[in-house]
Scaffold this active site. Structure first.
Site, mmCIF file in Angstrom:
data_model
loop_
_atom_site.group_PDB
_atom_site.id
_atom_site.type_symbol
_atom_site.label_atom_id
_atom_site.label_comp_id
_atom_site.label_asym_id
_atom_site.label_seq_id
_atom_site.Cartn_x
_atom_site.Cartn_y
_atom_site.Cartn_z
ATOM 1 N N TYR A 140 17.371 0.958 9.071
ATOM 2 C CA TYR A 140 18.752 0.878 9.533
ATOM 3 C C TYR A 140 19.721 1.645 8.642
ATOM 4 C CZ TYR A 140 16.619 -2.950 12.136
ATOM 5 O OH TYR A 140 15.793 -3.693 12.951
ATOM 6 N N ARG A 147 0.830 -1.196 0.000
ATOM 7 C CA ARG A 147 0.000 0.000 0.000
ATOM 8 C C ARG A 147 0.876 1.262 0.000
ATOM 9 N NH1 ARG A 147 -5.127 -1.867 1.280
ATOM 10 N NH2 ARG A 147 -5.114 -4.044 1.994
ATOM 11 N N ASN A 148 2.165 1.064 -0.288
ATOM 12 C CA ASN A 148 3.154 2.131 -0.206
ATOM 13 C C ASN A 148 3.395 2.738 -1.590
ATOM 14 O OD1 ASN A 148 5.638 3.579 -0.090
ATOM 15 N ND2 ASN A 148 6.210 2.471 1.749
ATOM 16 N N HIS A 178 20.220 -3.626 -2.441
ATOM 17 C CA HIS A 178 19.694 -4.992 -2.481
ATOM 18 C C HIS A 178 18.404 -5.058 -3.294
ATOM 19 C CE1 HIS A 178 18.260 -2.640 0.868
ATOM 20 N NE2 HIS A 178 17.281 -3.469 1.130
ATOM 21 N N ARG A 179 17.537 -4.048 -3.147
ATOM 22 C CA ARG A 179 16.285 -4.036 -3.913
ATOM 23 C C ARG A 179 16.560 -3.813 -5.397
ATOM 24 N NH1 ARG A 179 13.382 -1.109 -0.826
ATOM 25 N NH2 ARG A 179 12.101 -2.782 0.014
ATOM 26 N N ASP A 210 10.051 -8.656 0.101
ATOM 27 C CA ASP A 210 10.376 -8.598 1.523
ATOM 28 C C ASP A 210 11.868 -8.352 1.634
ATOM 29 O OD1 ASP A 210 9.623 -8.654 4.234
ATOM 30 O OD2 ASP A 210 10.385 -10.690 4.458
#
Length: 205
Positions: A161, A16-17, A187-188, A77
């Protein structure tokens, strides 16, 4: 030579972002109207992330939105894994200190747990992206970004973080780097680049 065109079906993002939607649209390099938020489908479920790995949680979210909408669905995730803590906080990164999304408490707990340790402060961010089809096919890509956990945070251009994480090869934390620089090797970004190639193979006609 015959040219092949990409024919993307409607894709629903199990989120929902809005910021995540825009980021993934750019990272995938697909038309804006090809990827939609869960909120575009009234009544779409809030999915419990009860998997034991990043891959499982990404698939759980994607499957739930696929089942609800009948469309191709994307779930992701991600989290931080610290070597000296046996991979903590891992899949619990967003709720490490108990309350989901409390960045200050999560960072404080991480520093407290690492304080008595004399081992190297190496860590990496991990991202899993899942793509599932209406007919049951499933694809998962992974991305990792190695770095070091600092003793105190630096920078305000980030979340989670990011202020504590110094990526390998850089002298600025994720929270000090411009967003476009961070998104070029995060990473994404790595997981998304792999998924982009997967989608090209699936949706080329």
């Amino acid at each position: 030579m015959e040219k092949y065109a990409l024919n993307y079906p409607p894709l629903v993002l199990a989120s929902r972002n809005q910021h995540k939607l825009i980021e993934l649209q750019k990272l995938f390099g697909i038309p804006q109207d090809s990827l939609r938020l869960a909120t575009d489908y009234p009544g779409s479920p809030d999915v419990e992330e009860n998997g034991t790995t990043f891959e499982e949680n990404a698939l759980i979210k994607a499957r739930a939105l696929r089942d609800f909408t009948g469309e191709w669905a994307v779930g992701d995730d991600s989290g931080l894994e610290v070597d000296s803590l046996g991979g903590e906080p891992g899949i619990y990164s967003a709720r490490y200190a108990g309350q989901h999304g409390d960045d200050k408490a999560n960072n404080l707990l991480l520093l407290q747990k690492m304080a008595p340790l004399s081992t190297p402060r190496t860590a990496h961010f991990t991202c899993a992206i899942a793509l599932v089809s209406p007919d049951g096919r499933e694809f998962v890509t992974m991305g990792h970004c190695p770095g070091t956990i600092l003793h105190q945070g630096r920078g305000n251009n980030g979340f989670g973080y990011d202020p504590l994480f110094l990526p390998d090869g850089y002298n600025r934390t994720f929270a000090e780097l411009p967003s476009d620089v961070k998104c070029s090797f995060s990473h994404r970004a790595i997981a998304a680049a792999k998924m982009c190639e997967t989608m090209k193979n699936i949706f080329t006609r």
